[in-house]
Scaffold this motif. Structure first.
Motif, short mmCIF file in Angstrom:
data_model
loop_
_atom_site.label_atom_id
_atom_site.label_comp_id
_atom_site.label_asym_id
_atom_site.label_seq_id
_atom_site.Cartn_x
_atom_site.Cartn_y
_atom_site.Cartn_z
N PRO A 164 0.82 -1.22 0.00
CA PRO A 164 0.00 0.00 0.00
C PRO A 164 0.85 1.26 0.00
N LEU A 208 3.80 4.56 -6.97
CA LEU A 208 3.22 3.89 -8.13
C LEU A 208 1.76 4.24 -8.39
N GLU A 209 1.32 5.38 -7.84
CA GLU A 209 -0.11 5.68 -7.90
C GLU A 209 -0.68 5.69 -9.32
N SER A 210 0.04 6.34 -10.22
CA SER A 210 -0.48 6.46 -11.58
C SER A 210 0.19 5.47 -12.53
N CYS A 211 0.82 4.45 -11.96
CA CYS A 211 1.54 3.50 -12.82
C CYS A 211 0.64 2.33 -13.21
N ASP A 212 0.95 1.78 -14.37
CA ASP A 212 0.22 0.62 -14.87
C ASP A 212 0.80 -0.65 -14.26
N HIS A 221 -3.01 -5.14 -10.50
CA HIS A 221 -3.00 -4.02 -9.58
C HIS A 221 -3.52 -4.38 -8.18
N SER A 222 -4.57 -5.23 -8.12
CA SER A 222 -5.15 -5.53 -6.81
C SER A 222 -4.29 -6.53 -6.03
N CYS A 244 3.82 1.57 -1.25
CA CYS A 244 4.37 1.62 -2.60
C CYS A 244 3.38 2.25 -3.56
N LEU A 245 2.14 1.76 -3.50
CA LEU A 245 1.10 2.24 -4.41
C LEU A 245 0.85 3.72 -4.19
N ASP A 246 0.85 4.10 -2.90
CA ASP A 246 0.54 5.47 -2.54
C ASP A 246 1.65 6.44 -2.92
N ARG A 247 2.88 6.06 -2.61
CA ARG A 247 3.99 7.01 -2.74
C ARG A 247 4.65 7.03 -4.10
#
Ligand code: PMP
Length: 503
Positions: free
Chosen positions: A12, A19-23, A27-28, A14-17
């Protein structure tokens, strides 16, 4: 194990800081890959995944010969290309030896986007024209200049901040399976010519407005657009129209180059054309950032006269060039073109057998180790089976096989593995795919997937071309009328249904 669990707790953050707009793939439930070798990747728990999609680690993940070449050069020198160095000359020579003789000058950069950006600059200075033609669903890079010619991305822009500039014209993707002109609607017709005429129409409109052509850019097989194999003769005709109008033709080989197609080193060679500029990247460094623009002496000279010299801090540095040379060595020494052809043909044959068993496979197309499996809800309407494709993707991941989906409807299973992919890997892939497709059939019978995915064509798009609005109707609506124009058809015997467009 505990450490691995801890590592996963970072997802989480990682996703937040970062990779937020990364493909991110899956993803889940993203994967954390910690090492890789050849065509296999390993997660933090030691699980081995078969990599069917990494076209960057072209000769195999962490290939020892390439790693060694990088290490050796790093120990000695790494600096920019303001000094003479053998590696840059050797790599330029090696690359141009694979090209038509007129393509004799090489510029080095660090990514496919940079290479295409430089190709645009070269074209502008050479032609002094402004107008650019790109293909629908094309992707040519993530920087502003290349996003402008990437309908694949602009189509998805929801805040309206990135429209097409007025000098960009979008021609239909020459997709004979689900494009504007489909083989089933135009039996026996020259679809290469039909699609090429659409480019000619754009050029005529450009001229009618008193404007001048600059460039036409396309991959010679469209990857992001859904593994599209162009009809015979298409690029030959388009290149002629563009040249007659004083424009230059750019072949983007960032994904499809370096022998992936097996029969040739570059995919433009399949279409029998000679581009004025070729851009290469991804596989060139086997994961290390290096790319190049290869062009003619004339175009390069026009650029040299423009007063703005070319400097790129990392482009053409001795380490990157040593890596590029090592990749070329491995391709040759390990006979990877031949391997791509043999393995690719084997996979395609096996997929054809699956196609006889599962109606969900509407089309199989490809060349060498560039293969697309077009999943459909109905073979007659060719309605994309998007949800089903996603299901297959996730099931394959559970079986430790990494595939991806692409195309305007994300219904095409894509294969573009490292070139060391073996027949044994192919058997493993087919075995697991058979299981997943059987499950899909079962689920369909139980009504677990929607019968229709899209009532209308979600990809129907509008492009602003000066004052005029041009509707790009390259993807057909999946209405029943479309397919029953000649009266309702009886479902045909599975064996005799649509054959794949190309092997
Ligand atoms: N052209 C094509 C055809 C590509 O597929 C890509 C990347 N997917 C690019 C250009 C851009 O390359 P990069 O990501 O290295 O900038």
């Amino acid at each position: 194990l505990e450490q691995a669990q801890l590592a996963r707790n970072y997802i989480p953050i990682c996703l937040d800081r970062v990779l937020e707009s990364c493909d991110l793939f899956f993803h889940s439930d993203p994967l954390k890959i910690v090492r890789a070798s050849g065509q296999y990747m390993y997660d933090e728990l030691g699980n081995q995944y078969l990599d069917c999609i990494n076209n960057v680690c072209h000769v195999g993940h962490s290939h020892p010969y390439v790693v060694e070449a990088a290490y050796k050069q790093m120990k000695v020198l790494n600096t920019n290309n303001r000094y003479l160095h053998d590696n840059i000359v050797k790599l330029a020579k090696r690359l141009t030896e694979t090209m038509p003789p007129k393509l004799s000058v090489v510029y080095f950069c660090n990514s496919g986007s940079e290479a295409n950006d430089l190709a645009i600059r070269l074209s502008r200075h050479h032609t002094k024209g402004t107008e650019m033609v790109t293909l629908d669903h094309a992707y040519h890079g993530h920087i502003v200049s290349t996003m402008n010619i990437s309908p694949y991305k602009i189509r998805k822009n929801t805040d309206g901040v990135h429209p097409y500039p007025e000098y960009v014209h979008v021609a239909p993707s020459p997709d004979i399976y689900r494009g504007k002109y489909r083989d089933c609607d135009h039996p026996g017709e020259d679809l290469g010519e039909k699609y090429a005429n659409d480019v000619k129409d754009i050029i005529d409109k450009v001229h009618a407005k008193g404007k001048k052509m600059c460039l036409f850019i396309a991959e010679s097989m469209q990857s992001c657009g859904g593994q599209v194999i162009f009809p015979e003769g298409y690029l030959k005709k388009v290149y002629r129209y563009v040249h007659d109008a004083g424009g230059v033709c750019i072949a983007d080989e960032v994904q499809v180059g370096f022998g992936r197609v097996g029969s040739h080193f570059w995919s433009f060679q399949i279409q029998g054309v000679e581009p004025d500029i070729v851009t290469v990247g991804k596989p060139m460094g086997n994961g290390h950032p290096i790319s190049a623009v290869i062009t003619t002496k004339e175009i390069s000279s026009s650029f040299a006269k423009c007063g703005m010299s070319y400097f790129n801090t990392y482009g053409g540095n001795p380490v990157s060039c040593a890596i590029g040379l090592a990749v070329m060595d491995v391709i040759e020494q390990e006979g990877l073109l031949q391997k791509a052809l043999e393995t690719g043909n084997y996979i395609t044959e096996k997929l054809m057998e699956l196609m006889k068993m599962f109606t969900i496979i509407g089309d199989i197309r490809g060349q060498g180790l560039f293969i697309g499996i077009d999943l459909v809800k109905d073979r007659k309407t060719r309605e994309p089976a998007t949800e089903e494709a996603e299901y297959v993707l996730h099931r394959m991941k559970q079986e430790y096989i990494i595939l991806s989906t692409d195309g305007p409807y994300e219904n095409i299973l894509k294969m573009k593995p490292p070139m060391c992919f073996s027949l044994k890997d192919a058997d493993n892939l087919i075995e697991k795919l058979t299981v997943a497709l059987k499950e899909v059939e079962e689920k369909r019978k139980n009504g677990e997937f929607a019968v229709k995915a899209h009532g209308t064509d979600k990809c129907h798009n509008t492009v602003i071309d000066d004052e005029e609005e041009i509707a790009i109707q390259d993807v057909r609506p999946f209405s029943v009328e479309t397919i029953t124009a000649n009266g309702p058809e009886e479902p045909a015997d599975l064996e005799q249904e649509d054959t794949p467009t190309k092997k």
